[in-house]
Design a protein around this motif. Structure first.
Motif, PDB file in Angstrom:
ATOM      1  N   ASP A  42       0.809  -1.483  -0.190  1.00 19.51           N
ATOM      2  CA  ASP A  42       0.087   0.797  -0.558  1.00 19.51           C
ATOM      3  C   ASP A  42       0.570   1.399   0.403  1.00 19.51           C
ATOM      4  OD1 ASP A  42      -2.509  -1.638  -0.334  1.00 19.51           O
ATOM      5  OD2 ASP A  42      -2.480  -1.069   2.200  1.00 19.51           O
TER       6      ASP A  42
ATOM      7  N   LYS B 111       0.656   2.283  -4.792  1.00 21.71           N
ATOM      8  CA  LYS B 111      -0.497   2.730  -5.285  1.00 21.71           C
ATOM      9  C   LYS B 111      -0.364   3.768  -6.896  1.00 21.71           C
ATOM     10  CE  LYS B 111      -2.341   2.910  -1.324  1.00 21.71           C
ATOM     11  NZ  LYS B 111      -2.950   4.129   0.124  1.00 21.71           N
TER      12      LYS B 111
ATOM     13  N   ARG C 112      -0.171   0.840  -9.571  1.00 20.01           N
ATOM     14  CA  ARG C 112      -1.696   0.388  -9.566  1.00 20.01           C
ATOM     15  C   ARG C 112      -2.250   0.933 -10.846  1.00 20.01           C
ATOM     16  NH1 ARG C 112      -0.419  -2.519  -4.585  1.00 20.01           N
ATOM     17  NH2 ARG C 112      -1.924  -0.545  -3.672  1.00 20.01           N
ATOM     18  N   GLY C 113      -2.581   2.345 -10.731  1.00 19.40           N
ATOM     19  CA  GLY C 113      -2.941   2.757 -11.635  1.00 19.40           C
ATOM     20  C   GLY C 113      -4.469   4.410 -10.495  1.00 19.40           C
ATOM     21  N   GLU C 114      -4.290   3.468  -8.987  1.00 20.67           N
ATOM     22  CA  GLU C 114      -4.282   4.096  -8.235  1.00 20.67           C
ATOM     23  C   GLU C 114      -4.662   5.534  -7.565  1.00 20.67           C
ATOM     24  OE1 GLU C 114      -4.096   1.180  -4.805  1.00 20.67           O
ATOM     25  OE2 GLU C 114      -5.187  -0.314  -5.821  1.00 20.67           O
ATOM     26  N   ILE C 115      -3.423   6.526  -7.990  1.00 19.34           N
ATOM     27  CA  ILE C 115      -2.851   6.973  -7.682  1.00 19.34           C
ATOM     28  C   ILE C 115      -2.540   7.804  -9.206  1.00 19.34           C
ATOM     29  CG2 ILE C 115      -1.346   8.983  -6.315  1.00 19.34           C
ATOM     30  CD1 ILE C 115      -1.792   7.579  -4.658  1.00 19.34           C
TER      31      ILE C 115
END
Length: 142
Positions: free
Chosen positions: A7, A12, A15-18
């Motif tokens: 995390d 992130k 993974r394209g989360e941010i």
């Protein structure tokens, strides 16, 4: 040594989360603008393979990682008409590491201009976007 935290902010980003201002990506490595730059064009080069830092990384990671570090260093020097380039890599808190995913800092340098402190002040998104575009253009013309 602590274990890898899936995390962390770079995981992130991977993974394209941010969101990030990417300047380069291949199957093993991503390079993007540092949101708290110590100078104009400060870029981070990050392997996709999960490793906390250089101390626990699979040695097979280093070939692809440092080939891209060199490519980005050449591009940032050209993009910003820099006099030189500083490459930094930190391992564990005592050495200054603050994000626990292996990464390399690429900083264009200019005679007589010191690096800004890493204060946590975030750069304006439009400045990061403009700097990323300069680097992408330099990569494309290489």
């Amino acid at each position: 040594m602590m274990s890898y935290d899936t995390d962390n902010i770079f995981a992130k980003i991977l993974r394209g989360e941010i969101p990030s201002q990417k300047v380069y990506e291949d199957n093993a490595v991503v390079a993007f603008m540092d949101v708290m730059p110590q100078g104009e064009g400060h870029t981070l080069v990050v392997p996709k393979a999960p490793s906390r830092n250089l101390l626990d990384a699979d040695p097979a990671t280093f070939g692809a990682l440092f080939a891209v570090v060199q490519k980005i260093a050449v591009a940032v020097k050209k993009a910003f008409s820099a006099d030189g380039v500083t490459i930094q890599q930190f391992n564990e808190p005592a050495a200054g590491q603050s994000v626990y995913h292996l990464h390399v800092h690429v900083l264009p340098r200019f005679e007589g201009v010191p690096l800004k402190p890493h204060t946590g002040a975030m750069e304006k998104p439009e400045v990061l976007a403009a700097n990323a575009e300069k680097i992408r253009a330099a990569l494309a013309s290489a």
